[in-house]
Design an enzyme around this catalytic site. Structure first.
Site, short mmCIF file in Angstrom:
data_model
loop_
_atom_site.label_atom_id
_atom_site.label_comp_id
_atom_site.label_asym_id
_atom_site.label_seq_id
_atom_site.Cartn_x
_atom_site.Cartn_y
_atom_site.Cartn_z
N GLU A 421 40.06 -35.03 -33.08
CA GLU A 421 38.70 -35.58 -33.10
C GLU A 421 38.69 -37.07 -32.81
O GLU A 421 38.19 -37.87 -33.61
CB GLU A 421 38.06 -35.30 -34.47
CG GLU A 421 37.80 -33.83 -34.74
CD GLU A 421 36.58 -33.28 -34.02
OE1 GLU A 421 36.05 -33.96 -33.13
OE2 GLU A 421 36.19 -32.15 -34.35
N GLU A 500 41.59 -24.85 -34.68
CA GLU A 500 40.96 -24.63 -35.98
C GLU A 500 40.00 -23.46 -35.82
O GLU A 500 39.27 -23.38 -34.83
CB GLU A 500 40.18 -25.87 -36.45
CG GLU A 500 41.07 -27.07 -36.71
CD GLU A 500 40.31 -28.34 -37.06
OE1 GLU A 500 39.15 -28.25 -37.52
OE2 GLU A 500 40.89 -29.42 -36.88
C1 IPT Z 1 37.02 -30.33 -37.99
C2 IPT Z 1 38.13 -31.32 -38.23
O1 IPT Z 1 39.00 -31.36 -37.14
C3 IPT Z 1 38.90 -31.02 -39.46
O2 IPT Z 1 39.71 -32.13 -39.77
C4 IPT Z 1 37.99 -30.69 -40.59
O3 IPT Z 1 37.17 -31.79 -40.84
C5 IPT Z 1 37.13 -29.54 -40.22
O4 IPT Z 1 36.39 -29.83 -39.10
C6 IPT Z 1 36.11 -29.19 -41.28
O5 IPT Z 1 36.64 -28.98 -42.53
S1 IPT Z 1 35.78 -31.20 -37.10
C7 IPT Z 1 34.27 -30.32 -37.27
C8 IPT Z 1 33.13 -31.28 -37.13
C9 IPT Z 1 34.14 -29.27 -36.22
#
Ligand code: IPT
Length: 988
Positions: A421, A500
């Site tokens: 990010e 993720e």
């Molecule tokens: C995404 C992040 O990469 C991760 O670090 C964590 O924050 C997660 O979301 C949520 O728990 S970013 C999200 C805005 C898609």
């Protein structure tokens, strides 16, 4: 006293910094400087540096362990932890940070031992300091460094003395580097990893890189040795393989085959100990032979496509924060192996170096991520984002170099990740180019490169199932995020992964099996990494001394992001959630398919056969084991299938007959004992038989007084006792305490998702409709011989919507009491409903909390889109263990498909409805309304009542806290439902 200049420079440091190199084991002397230091905290960075001089009196300073975070463990004496997800906790004014900048000064003396070499260099190594620090040795400045989770060595040869020495370190919580470290986690300043003094012989091995490969059935090594010519001859030995190579000069060093080596894979983590012996030093490296390559849109290791069944892993511990504890880390990774996790993304920074040794040893595919995130610039449209600002280019290159150099020897690392990010920009492209130049054998990952300009794999986060499917489908022209058609076409030529997905916050995630199904079918898709492995709760106490796991806002933060830091598959105290059990079941390495009289067992591993597993079966009648045995079969090769006949002749005439098969470890491993079950499946062998239906009694007449029907006693139409035990109910309940996903406002909704308004959470809709505050009006109570009937109108205040509930109690010929509940919503209710169920209140009988026994699914909770881990059987549990203590209290404990429930003297039998659907049950100490009001488990009121819910249906879970909502098939819309139960008392 102005703040020092370095606090407004983008440089990664100054002074005697030396370039990063591999972490290997050496016989050169090392001296750990971990231990108790003296410490002082100043609220700002405007402090004199007189404490650096040897004459300074630090006797009034406090003791402080190194490694540690100064905000933990002292009850706020040195400030508190603070949690923000995306927002910077300081003004966005790069590269400046406020003068209000907690600054910790550390001092200690140490003695350089007699035996410390007089020749050669001495280095001072910091493995991790958050976020910027300045170092003095014996009063002279050594240098300044930043990069919290990155190693930094300084050359202190000219400053270190035989005997006593004084080291002073000044650490600033905020620095220009903080702009690059905006990860979703606690801000935890301090010297939190090891500090070590290193003797570096002039004729030693300054760096070694054992580049290895495994091709055409054989291994090779292509070493790179960084050493002066005085170090030669250099000899490399692998005793286990009888390998010995001696090079007389640097020019001789080159690639050579290692014919007899076995390959390393995450499934078969075969490691070899290699020593590299130079004139002045011997270093030891544990290596493995494996080749990573991308061929077309396939990601291959040793020639085979791999699939990541991965977890995002932060370094987090409820008391130590990010301070590494080897036993804890090993236990963490062993638990991952037990739950069929095969990959780790080190979100979002390099872990402690030992973590990777453990990953090599236990076997994981690792995506090693650089310490980089600038997420806080997104809200401003990425204006002034360091990722595209030339002023920050060196800092970016410095970070990736320190990442790659330290860990380049690990066979487990199959990809480098530039960070997380951080938008996109030239500095990221430059990082990628530097990795390609340095390590052409490992691909580069970075999710933010949406159009695929400088990365080797296509990676996304939280893509929905249909979008994931479209990415993997040849010929699909579905547009891809931020891509022109041409860019989309380019992305479809690369291997795809979800860095993720399946946001595991609170109760959830749903739909793990749907993702697995598309990955299984479409070879461009290489699986993904669940967000995330562990909750980051910090163990703290209320003013009354009650311990609990704190999240954002529990430490007086000015801005914070609440419980968004509690989104793990494992709770803060280390307990695996039902979601992790679901994950293990979905990705299990053996797949079973029942067909007629046979079971096909497919080994889904890519490299390992099943010689380590024992396959067995058992048959249960109504949850009681009646037969079982072991399948005698040869090891199934990787990717192979073996079919076995099913044991046949045990089908019971009455009740249900279930066959269960499983694959368990035949022997102890480094991560689980023999007998640990890795895969299981069930097959329903129940003989079909018609269910006798009961005639409905006629001759209803109005009633109202006391009525006794079998074990039931009623007053005014309401149940008051069952088998002599006080009971109240049934009462319609449509509300559940919103899960974190129910509270989610994510708009990652596909057009298919019509059930929820974008941006408006389900929880907000439910509260708006009044589902949490239903009122009841008894319309009629009627009696007939052996029967009682009530009609109730249920509706929230200020609403035209309502639900009619008809309850009919009938005494059956065999003495059992049957209850049929008809739930009939008025037309036009908007939104999905959390549940359709009835509640029975069971005040304590004065005794201890009952054990509950049931025949149904278990052992854990399950919901419509998360029920692969649930199996049919007979289970018992304490009342307490029936629900999960999610960090923020929420819906929990629903067990689908109930057949029979025993509580106290009462036996409840649940019958399927006309469509064969059985209700689920929940027993808790709190109503959903109470649970919804509590922000932490300790805020739940003391309770002397158990609440039994029998739900005809529950809404799915989804992962809308950060991702897609509940899939339409598993969404519960207002509809008519029937619940049929029978009550008796086995003791009576
Ligand atoms: C995404 C992040 O990469 C991760 O670090 C964590 O924050 C997660 O979301 C949520 O728990 S970013 C999200 C805005 C898609």
């Amino acid at each position: 006293m102005p703040v020092p200049r370095y606090l407004s420079e983008t440089a990664s440091g100054h002074g005697a910094r030396v370039p990063a190199r591999s972490r290997v084991t050496t016989d050169a002397p090392e001296l750990s400087l971990n231990g108790i230091w003296r410490f002082r905290l100043s609220p700002t960075a405007n402090v004199t540096d007189d404490m650096a001089s040897p004459g300074f009196d630090d006797t009034s300073w406090a003791p402080m362990p190194v490694p540690s975070h100064w905000v933990l463990g002292k009850n706020g004496r040195f400030g508190s932890p603070a949690y923000t997800n995306i927002r910077y906790p300081f003004p966005v004014d790069p590269p400046h940070v406020p003068d209000e900048n907690p600054t910790g000064d550390y001092r200690r003396t140490f003695t350089v031992p007699e035996a410390w070499p007089r020749e050669g260099r001495t280095l001072l190594r910091f493995d991790g300091v958050e976020s910027m620090y300045r170092v003095w040795l014996n009063g002279d400045e050594v240098g300044v460094a930043t990069g919290s989770r990155l190693v930094q060595e300084f050359d202190v040869t000219a400053l270190v003395r035989p005997g006593g020495n004084l080291i002073v370190v000044r650490v600033h919580q905020w620095s220009p580097g903080s702009y690059l470290e905006d990860q979703d986690q606690w801000w935890l300043p301090g010297i939190f990893r090891d500090v070590t003094l290193l003797a570096r012989p002039d004729d030693g091995v300054d760096d070694v890189w054992l580049r290895t490969g495994w091709e055409n059935g054989a291994g090779w090594i292509d070493p790179e040795i960084t050493a002066s010519s005085d170090a030669y001859p250099v000899t490399l030995r692998i005793p286990e393989l009888n390998v010995e190579r001696t090079w007389r000069s640097p020019a001789d060093v080159g690639r050579f085959p290692v014919g007899d080596a076995e390959p390393w894979t995450a499934e078969t983590p075969r490691l070899y100990t290699v020593t590299v012996h130079a004139a002045g030093e011997t270093v030891t490296v544990r290596t493995g032979f494996r080749t990573v390559e991308i061929v077309g849109d396939r990601f291959l290791v040793n020639g085979r496509r791999i699939v990541f069944h991965g977890m995002n892993r932060h370094e987090t511990h409820p008391e130590r924060g990010r301070v590494f504890d080897e036993d804890h880390a090993r236990a963490d990774l062993a638990m991952m192996k037990r739950f069929n996790v095969n990959a780790i993304r080190t979100s979002h920074y390099p872990p402690h170096p030992r973590l990777l040794d453990i990953a090599d040893e236990l076997g994981f595919w690792v995506v090693l991520e650089c310490d980089l995130e600038t997420h806080g610039f997104e809200a401003g449209g990425w204006a002034r984002n360091p990722s595209d600002d030339p002023a920050w280019r060196d800092a970016y290159l410095d970070r990736i170099e320190r990442t790659v150099e330290r860990d380049k020897n690990h066979p487990s690392i199959v990809m480098w990740s530039l960070g997380n990010e951080a938008g996109t920009g030239a500095n990221l492209a430059a990082m990628s180019a530097s990795v390609h130049a340095r390590d052409p054998h490992r691909p580069v990952h970075y999710e933010g490169d949406h159009t695929g300009e400088y990365t080797d794999v296509y990676s996304r986060m939280y893509a929905s199932v249909p979008e994931t499917e479209a990415i993997g489908t040849d010929g699909s022209s579905a547009p891809l995020l931020e891509c022109t058609p041409a860019q989309g076409a380019r992305q479809r030529t690369k291997p795809f992964l979800l860095c993720e997905y399946a946001h595991a916050m609170g109760n959830g995630p749903g739909a793990l099996d749907q993702y697995e199904a598309v990955v299984d079918r479409l070879p461009r898709l290489h699986g993904g990494f669940v967000w995330e492995w562990r909750d980051h709760g910090i163990l703290t106490r209320t003013a009354e001394g009650v311990p609990f796991y704190g999240y954002g806002g529990d430490f007086g933060e000015v801005i914070h992001d609440g419980n968004f830091v509690m989104d793990g598959m494992v709770l803060s105290d280390g307990r695996p959630t039902p979601g992790l059990h679901e994950f293990a079941a979905v990705v299990q390495p053996i797949r079973f398919r029942f067909d007629g009289g046979t079971v096909a067992m497919e080994n889904r591993r890519r490299f390992a056969d099943t010689a380590d597993l024992e396959f067995s079966w058992q048959i249960e009648h109504d949850g009681t084991r009646v037969a079982g045995g072991v399948f005698a079969l040869d090891a199934i090769p990787a990717g192979g299938t073996t079919t076995m006949p099913l044991p046949g002749e045990h089908i019971a005439a009455e009740g249900e007959t279930w066959l269960s098969v499983q694959a368990a470890l035949a022997r102890d491993t480094a991560w689980a004992p023999a007998g640990h079950v890795l895969a299981r499946a069930q097959h329903d062998l129940t003989a079909a038989r018609p269910e006798a239906s009961r005639p409905r009694p006629a001759d209803w007449h109005d009633a109202g007084g006391t009525v006794a029907l079998g074990i039931g006693e009623f007053e005014g139409g309401r149940l008051v006792r069952l088998a002599g035990r006080a009971v109240a109910g049934p009462r319609l309940e449509l509300f559940r305490a919103p899960t974190d996903n129910d509270r989610g406002e994510s708009t990652v909704n596909e057009p298919e998702h019509q059930d929820s308004a974008p941006g408006l959470s389900n929880a907000a809709e439910w509260h708006g409709l009044g589902l949490d505050r239903l009122t009841h009006r008894l319309v009629s109570v009627q009696e007939a011989p052996g029967a009682l009937r009530t009609l109730t109108r249920v509706a929230p205040a200020a609403s035209l919507h309502s639900v009619l509930v008809e309850s009919v109690w009938t005494l059956l010929d065999d003495g059992r009491l049957e209850l049929r509940v008809e739930v009939e919503p008025s037309p036009g209710w908007p939104s999905v409903w959390p549940r359709i169920g009835v509640r029975f209140d069971l005040p304590d009988d004065g005794g201890s909390l009952p054990e509950v026994e049931w025949f149904g699914t278990g052992p854990l909770e399950s919901y419509p889109d998360s029920r692969r881990a649930a199996r049919v059987g007979r289970f018992t549990s304490s009342l307490e263990d029936l629900t999960v203590d999610y960090a923020r209290p929420q819906e929990s404990g629903h067990r689908s498909d109930l057949r029979e429930l025993l509580f106290g003297p009462v036996r409840l039998t649940a019958l399927p409805d006309l469509r064969g659907r059985r209700p689920g049950f929940t027993i808790t100490r709190h109503t959903p309304q109470q649970v919804a009001d509590a922000a932490h488990p300790h805020e739940l009121p003391a309770s002397r009542t158990s609440y039994l819910f029998i739900d005809a249906a529950q809404h799915g879970l989804g992962s809308r806290a950060c991702g897609p909502d509940v899939w339409p098939d598993f969404a519960l819309r207002p509809e008519a439902r029937t619940i049929r139960l029978r009550f008796d008392s086995p003791a009576h």
